[in-house]
Design a protein around this motif. Structure first.
Motif, PDB file in Angstrom:
ATOM      1  N   UNK A 147     -13.888  12.867  -6.879  1.00 32.34           N
ATOM      2  CA  UNK A 147     -12.545  13.731  -6.978  1.00 32.34           C
ATOM      3  C   UNK A 147     -11.836  14.087  -7.974  1.00 32.34           C
ATOM      4  N   UNK A 148     -12.241  13.176  -8.856  1.00 28.98           N
ATOM      5  CA  UNK A 148     -12.190  13.576 -10.584  1.00 28.98           C
ATOM      6  C   UNK A 148     -13.473  13.926 -11.602  1.00 28.98           C
ATOM      7  N   UNK A 149     -13.809  14.436 -12.001  1.00 32.10           N
ATOM      8  CA  UNK A 149     -13.215  16.317 -12.606  1.00 32.10           C
ATOM      9  C   UNK A 149     -12.897  17.312 -11.259  1.00 32.10           C
ATOM     10  N   UNK A 150     -11.840  17.149 -11.297  1.00 35.86           N
ATOM     11  CA  UNK A 150     -11.680  18.457 -10.069  1.00 35.86           C
ATOM     12  C   UNK A 150     -11.713  19.900 -10.224  1.00 35.86           C
ATOM     13  N   UNK A 151     -11.979  20.768  -9.997  1.00 34.96           N
ATOM     14  CA  UNK A 151     -12.702  21.977 -10.016  1.00 34.96           C
ATOM     15  C   UNK A 151     -14.294  22.214 -11.096  1.00 34.96           C
ATOM     16  N   UNK A 152     -14.633  21.335 -10.616  1.00 39.54           N
ATOM     17  CA  UNK A 152     -16.439  20.832 -11.074  1.00 39.54           C
ATOM     18  C   UNK A 152     -17.309  20.843  -9.606  1.00 39.54           C
ATOM     19  N   UNK A 153     -18.244  21.704  -9.698  1.00 41.08           N
ATOM     20  CA  UNK A 153     -19.020  21.070  -8.759  1.00 41.08           C
ATOM     21  C   UNK A 153     -20.227  19.438  -8.839  1.00 41.08           C
ATOM     22  N   UNK A 154     -20.010  18.896  -8.750  1.00 40.04           N
ATOM     23  CA  UNK A 154     -20.839  18.143  -8.758  1.00 40.04           C
ATOM     24  C   UNK A 154     -22.279  17.802  -7.952  1.00 40.04           C
ATOM     25  N   UNK A 155     -23.369  17.204  -8.329  1.00 43.02           N
ATOM     26  CA  UNK A 155     -24.474  16.752  -7.240  1.00 43.02           C
ATOM     27  C   UNK A 155     -24.866  15.638  -7.182  1.00 43.02           C
ATOM     28  N   UNK A 156     -25.622  15.468  -5.852  1.00 43.56           N
ATOM     29  CA  UNK A 156     -26.347  14.526  -5.630  1.00 43.56           C
ATOM     30  C   UNK A 156     -26.776  13.794  -4.916  1.00 43.56           C
ATOM     31  N   UNK A 157     -28.195  13.701  -4.488  1.00 41.29           N
ATOM     32  CA  UNK A 157     -29.252  13.389  -3.844  1.00 41.29           C
ATOM     33  C   UNK A 157     -30.062  12.560  -3.882  1.00 41.29           C
ATOM     34  N   UNK A 158     -30.817  12.011  -2.971  1.00 42.34           N
ATOM     35  CA  UNK A 158     -31.531  10.743  -3.134  1.00 42.34           C
ATOM     36  C   UNK A 158     -33.050  10.967  -2.109  1.00 42.34           C
ATOM     37  N   UNK A 159     -33.687   9.957  -2.313  1.00 44.27           N
ATOM     38  CA  UNK A 159     -34.748  10.071  -1.683  1.00 44.27           C
ATOM     39  C   UNK A 159     -34.509   9.387  -0.296  1.00 44.27           C
ATOM     40  N   UNK A 160     -34.800   9.118   0.456  1.00 44.59           N
ATOM     41  CA  UNK A 160     -34.835   8.912   2.050  1.00 44.59           C
ATOM     42  C   UNK A 160     -36.050   8.906   2.180  1.00 44.59           C
ATOM     43  N   UNK A 161     -36.586   7.409   3.460  1.00 45.20           N
ATOM     44  CA  UNK A 161     -37.664   7.553   3.996  1.00 45.20           C
ATOM     45  C   UNK A 161     -37.043   7.293   6.015  1.00 45.20           C
ATOM     46  N   UNK A 162     -37.588   8.379   6.727  1.00 48.63           N
ATOM     47  CA  UNK A 162     -37.461   8.270   7.788  1.00 48.63           C
ATOM     48  C   UNK A 162     -38.087   7.033   8.357  1.00 48.63           C
ATOM     49  N   UNK A 163     -37.212   6.696   9.741  1.00 48.11           N
ATOM     50  CA  UNK A 163     -38.780   5.882  10.409  1.00 48.11           C
ATOM     51  C   UNK A 163     -39.447   6.070  11.046  1.00 48.11           C
ATOM     52  N   UNK A 164     -40.501   5.449  11.194  1.00 52.41           N
ATOM     53  CA  UNK A 164     -41.834   6.099  11.950  1.00 52.41           C
ATOM     54  C   UNK A 164     -41.678   6.541  13.567  1.00 52.41           C
ATOM     55  N   UNK A 165     -40.399   5.990  14.454  1.00 53.85           N
ATOM     56  CA  UNK A 165     -40.743   6.394  15.554  1.00 53.85           C
ATOM     57  C   UNK A 165     -39.199   6.771  15.052  1.00 53.85           C
ATOM     58  N   UNK A 166     -38.705   7.601  14.383  1.00 59.85           N
ATOM     59  CA  UNK A 166     -37.664   9.071  14.631  1.00 59.85           C
ATOM     60  C   UNK A 166     -38.083  10.123  14.549  1.00 59.85           C
TER      61      UNK A 166
END
Length: 186
Positions: free
Chosen positions: A116-135
């Protein structure tokens, strides 16, 4: 793959909450947008209980997917100045049945939290994820971790789930480039 994560219209913030954890709300904010797109908004997730150390989370079934693929999961989030202290994160659960039926598969895919700090700032987060074979379907969760007794609020835009090799082309077909950037973002 998950257009409701742009929060372009009020309906994109409805239908969340099965199951819901904690006391709070999830609403559409038409005048808030991470990209300053005139046609878009954001969602506001609030944790309103009077206790610290609690969570407020909501889930939404995102629909059908192909298993054994690599996906980019991510979001943009901003904590308003008047908000309390805590963190926000996103998680994705993969399911072996259509419409998120049955028990979710392991592992759960999570995107790193933003503070939550800093406030009033758009923050980004991302990750690469593998979906299971049977999903064959997936659920998206938004989670607000509250660390003080003050109410906590976060504005969320661009909850993204897309195949990692896909080219970003959002709104290109209508000649709008407000979501385009020089940087790779979720």
């Amino acid at each position: 793959l998950f257009p409701r994560g742009e929060f372009d219209q009020a309906g994109d913030a409805s239908g969340w909450g099965n199951p819901q954890q904690g006391v709070g709300s999830f609403t559409y904010a038409p005048l808030v947008d991470a990209d300053n797109c005139a046609f878009s908004g954001a969602a506001t997730l609030s944790a309103d209980d009077v206790f610290g150390g609690t969570n407020h989370s909501l889930w939404l079934c995102g629909g059908a997917i192909a298993g054994a693929q690599i996906f980019r999961l991510g979001y943009r989030a901003r904590f308003p100045t008047q908000s309390g202290a805590g963190a926000f994160e996103m998680a994705v659960a993969w399911y072996p049945a259509p419409d998120c039926g049955g028990l979710h598969l392991q592992p759960l895919s999570t995107v790193a939290p933003v503070d939550s700090t800093p406030a009033d700032l758009w923050q980004s987060a991302s990750v690469l994820a593998n979906s299971p074979a049977n999903a064959v379907s997936f659920k998206v969760a938004v989670v607000l971790h509250k660390s003080t007794i003050a109410p906590l609020q976060v504005e969320i835009d661009r909850l993204g789930i897309q195949p990692a090799g896909e080219i970003f082309s959002d709104s290109f077909e209508i000649g709008e480039s407000c979501r385009w950037t020089q940087q790779d973002q979720p």
